[in-house]
Scaffold this motif. Sequence first.
Motif, PDB file in Angstrom:
ATOM      1  N   VAL A 177       0.861  -1.187   0.000  1.00 48.10           N
ATOM      2  CA  VAL A 177       0.000   0.000   0.000  1.00 48.10           C
ATOM      3  C   VAL A 177       0.891   1.228   0.000  1.00 48.10           C
ATOM      4  CG1 VAL A 177      -1.771   1.303   1.242  1.00 48.10           C
ATOM      5  CG2 VAL A 177      -1.755  -1.195   1.376  1.00 48.10           C
ATOM      6  N   LYS A 178       0.633   2.140  -0.914  1.00 46.43           N
ATOM      7  CA  LYS A 178       1.322   3.439  -0.901  1.00 46.43           C
ATOM      8  C   LYS A 178       0.297   4.496  -0.510  1.00 46.43           C
ATOM      9  CE  LYS A 178       4.726   4.643  -3.113  1.00 46.43           C
ATOM     10  NZ  LYS A 178       6.032   4.316  -2.527  1.00 46.43           N
ATOM     11  N   VAL A 179       0.583   5.227   0.558  1.00 45.24           N
ATOM     12  CA  VAL A 179      -0.320   6.287   1.003  1.00 45.24           C
ATOM     13  C   VAL A 179       0.086   7.575   0.302  1.00 45.24           C
ATOM     14  CG1 VAL A 179      -1.115   7.579   3.009  1.00 45.24           C
ATOM     15  CG2 VAL A 179      -0.698   5.118   3.191  1.00 45.24           C
ATOM     16  N   THR A 180      -0.916   8.231  -0.313  1.00 44.04           N
ATOM     17  CA  THR A 180      -0.615   9.398  -1.131  1.00 44.04           C
ATOM     18  C   THR A 180      -1.707  10.449  -0.934  1.00 44.04           C
ATOM     19  OG1 THR A 180      -0.206  10.102  -3.430  1.00 44.04           O
ATOM     20  CG2 THR A 180      -1.609   8.181  -3.162  1.00 44.04           C
ATOM     21  N   GLY A 181      -1.702  11.480  -1.800  1.00 48.87           N
ATOM     22  CA  GLY A 181      -2.693  12.549  -1.680  1.00 48.87           C
ATOM     23  C   GLY A 181      -2.898  13.188  -3.046  1.00 48.87           C
ATOM     24  N   ILE A 199      -2.918  -5.051   9.000  1.00 46.41           N
ATOM     25  CA  ILE A 199      -3.799  -5.893   8.172  1.00 46.41           C
ATOM     26  C   ILE A 199      -3.057  -7.164   7.746  1.00 46.41           C
ATOM     27  CG2 ILE A 199      -5.008  -6.020   5.956  1.00 46.41           C
ATOM     28  CD1 ILE A 199      -5.465  -3.006   6.127  1.00 46.41           C
ATOM     29  N   PRO A 200      -3.615  -8.335   8.033  1.00 48.61           N
ATOM     30  CA  PRO A 200      -2.957  -9.569   7.583  1.00 48.61           C
ATOM     31  C   PRO A 200      -2.815  -9.573   6.060  1.00 48.61           C
ATOM     32  CG  PRO A 200      -4.766 -10.044   9.101  1.00 48.61           C
ATOM     33  CD  PRO A 200      -4.855  -8.584   8.776  1.00 48.61           C
ATOM     34  N   GLY A 201      -1.634  -9.901   5.581  1.00 48.67           N
ATOM     35  CA  GLY A 201      -1.401  -9.953   4.129  1.00 48.67           C
ATOM     36  C   GLY A 201      -0.720  -8.721   3.587  1.00 48.67           C
ATOM     37  N   ILE A 202      -0.830  -7.598   4.270  1.00 46.78           N
ATOM     38  CA  ILE A 202      -0.148  -6.386   3.779  1.00 46.78           C
ATOM     39  C   ILE A 202       1.302  -6.434   4.266  1.00 46.78           C
ATOM     40  CG2 ILE A 202      -0.040  -3.854   3.903  1.00 46.78           C
ATOM     41  CD1 ILE A 202      -2.383  -4.838   2.196  1.00 46.78           C
ATOM     42  N   ASP A 203       2.226  -6.502   3.294  1.00 47.78           N
ATOM     43  CA  ASP A 203       3.652  -6.641   3.644  1.00 47.78           C
ATOM     44  C   ASP A 203       4.336  -5.293   3.771  1.00 47.78           C
ATOM     45  OD1 ASP A 203       3.309  -9.348   3.297  1.00 47.78           O
ATOM     46  OD2 ASP A 203       3.968  -9.303   1.197  1.00 47.78           O
ATOM     47  N   GLN A 204       3.811  -4.305   3.056  1.00 48.40           N
ATOM     48  CA  GLN A 204       4.565  -3.059   2.952  1.00 48.40           C
ATOM     49  C   GLN A 204       3.624  -1.867   2.889  1.00 48.40           C
ATOM     50  OE1 GLN A 204       6.665  -1.732  -0.681  1.00 48.40           O
ATOM     51  NE2 GLN A 204       8.294  -3.069   0.054  1.00 48.40           N
ATOM     52  N   VAL A 205       3.864  -0.886   3.767  1.00 47.03           N
ATOM     53  CA  VAL A 205       3.097   0.359   3.715  1.00 47.03           C
ATOM     54  C   VAL A 205       4.095   1.498   3.573  1.00 47.03           C
ATOM     55  CG1 VAL A 205       1.479   1.879   4.920  1.00 47.03           C
ATOM     56  CG2 VAL A 205       1.264  -0.598   5.172  1.00 47.03           C
ATOM     57  N   THR A 206       3.986   2.227   2.474  1.00 45.08           N
ATOM     58  CA  THR A 206       4.932   3.318   2.222  1.00 45.08           C
ATOM     59  C   THR A 206       4.144   4.610   1.983  1.00 45.08           C
ATOM     60  OG1 THR A 206       4.972   2.766  -0.118  1.00 45.08           O
ATOM     61  CG2 THR A 206       6.686   1.771   1.257  1.00 45.08           C
ATOM     62  N   ASP A 249       7.248   1.578   6.033  1.00 41.13           N
ATOM     63  CA  ASP A 249       8.328   0.782   5.441  1.00 41.13           C
ATOM     64  C   ASP A 249       9.203   1.557   4.460  1.00 41.13           C
ATOM     65  OD1 ASP A 249       7.810  -1.966   6.474  1.00 41.13           O
ATOM     66  OD2 ASP A 249       5.847  -1.574   5.591  1.00 41.13           O
ATOM     67  N   GLY A 250       8.792   2.738   4.055  1.00 37.18           N
ATOM     68  CA  GLY A 250       9.609   3.484   3.104  1.00 37.18           C
ATOM     69  C   GLY A 250       8.935   4.794   2.784  1.00 37.18           C
ATOM     70  N   VAL A 251       9.736   5.741   2.301  1.00 33.63           N
ATOM     71  CA  VAL A 251       9.142   7.031   1.961  1.00 33.63           C
ATOM     72  C   VAL A 251       9.716   7.541   0.641  1.00 33.63           C
ATOM     73  CG1 VAL A 251      10.822   8.372   3.348  1.00 33.63           C
ATOM     74  CG2 VAL A 251       8.593   9.341   2.867  1.00 33.63           C
ATOM     75  N   ASN A 252       8.835   8.069  -0.199  1.00 37.92           N
ATOM     76  CA  ASN A 252       9.255   8.758  -1.425  1.00 37.92           C
ATOM     77  C   ASN A 252       9.013  10.247  -1.211  1.00 37.92           C
ATOM     78  OD1 ASN A 252       9.486   6.198  -2.407  1.00 37.92           O
ATOM     79  ND2 ASN A 252       7.954   6.419  -4.016  1.00 37.92           N
ATOM     80  N   ILE A 253      10.025  11.047  -1.495  1.00 40.58           N
ATOM     81  CA  ILE A 253       9.874  12.482  -1.296  1.00 40.58           C
ATOM     82  C   ILE A 253      10.041  13.168  -2.651  1.00 40.58           C
ATOM     83  CG2 ILE A 253      10.680  14.502   0.000  1.00 40.58           C
ATOM     84  CD1 ILE A 253      11.821  12.540   2.092  1.00 40.58           C
ATOM     85  N   SER A 254       9.064  14.001  -2.997  1.00 37.14           N
ATOM     86  CA  SER A 254       9.078  14.642  -4.312  1.00 37.14           C
ATOM     87  C   SER A 254       9.862  15.940  -4.256  1.00 37.14           C
ATOM     88  CB  SER A 254       7.637  14.943  -4.756  1.00 37.14           C
ATOM     89  OG  SER A 254       6.900  13.750  -4.724  1.00 37.14           O
TER      90      SER A 254
END
Length: 323
Positions: free
Chosen positions: A62-66, A85-92, A113-118
């Motif tokens: 899952v990537k959380v964005t806006g 959540i069972p099954g979700i391996d990565q939330v960024t 688990d990780g961050v992308n910065i624009s």
Amino acid sequence: MVDGLGRNIDYIRVSVTDRCQLRCVYCMPEEGVPSLTHQEILRFDEITRLCALFAQMGVRKVKVTGGEPLCRKGLPHLIQQLKAIPGIDQVTLTTNGVELARSWDALCQAGLDGVNISLDTLDRDLYTRLTRRDRLSDALEGIRLAAASGQIPVKVNCVPMTREQLLWDVAELARDLPVHVRFIEMMPVGLGRDFLSIPAAKTRAVLEEHFGPLSPAEGPTGNGPAEYCLLPGFRGRIGFISALSHKFCQDCNRVRLTATGFLKTCLQFSHGADLREPLRAGATDQDLLARMAAAIRAKPSAHHFDGPFTQEDERRNMSQIGG
Ligand code: SAM
Ligand code: SF4
């Protein structure tokens, strides 16, 4: 879950708000967009329920964005709920970074688990023109803090538009800091249609003119089709994402959930399914799963950004979609 063309959908980008402190010229109009009301956007428990159902269907990342996700109050709580959540391996998370410093510790504690910065340029005047806000130093503070903490992988994403951006300066962040810097072709979506998309090959040539040859490298694990390169003495990699010049729709693994609960199955098209209305009308998990599956089965085969604009094309701006 496998879509109608056999593609395995294991990644969802979840937009949590359409608001943003910046007004990037290719993403949001200067005057902003009429903000969604509280009632219109999904609550955290609604997002979590839908993501748990997506996980049942095989979504793992899952990537959380806006908009800017950090404009949404209490975001670390959502990250924590998604991580459970069972099954979700990565939330960024993808963020413009300008308010990252304030929530960094809480985000890490929540299990991000990780961050992308624009960041499109290191030139303050140009940054202010491109984002219509004088916040370069805040964005850099966010990048430096995230990189220095060493807790989770950090990627910097840059959309090339003009030579004035001094792309080699942006690339040098990967020399000075343990971050990967990726150059992403402008997509003709919303306001992005008014800009020329600089092909990745051209960006690469600009960098090679400055640094000498880039050598191909294994990328860090991610969700997308970036191609990575190494430069001598650099701590991080340089990546290129060329969705336009090298269509990779045949390997597309993603869908999107907008802040209003619309399941969007392709960046280009307005296709998909509203999940908010049935969710709030008391739909069972089975009903919701059936709607999700039907929309994903009908996921378009490919974008046709190289063709003319059609009635079926997305009319919203990227800030309303999540990138
Ligand atoms: N505000 C956050 C941010 O800037 O990272 C998250 C949302 S923003 C819409 C996500 C990403 O989409 C950003 O990296 C932004 O540069 C990119 N983006 C926006 N419009 C774009 C376009 N037309 N083509 C390519 N990328 C775009
Ligand atoms: Fe805001 Fe991100 Fe869009 Fe820029 S790209 S206006 S930071 S949502």
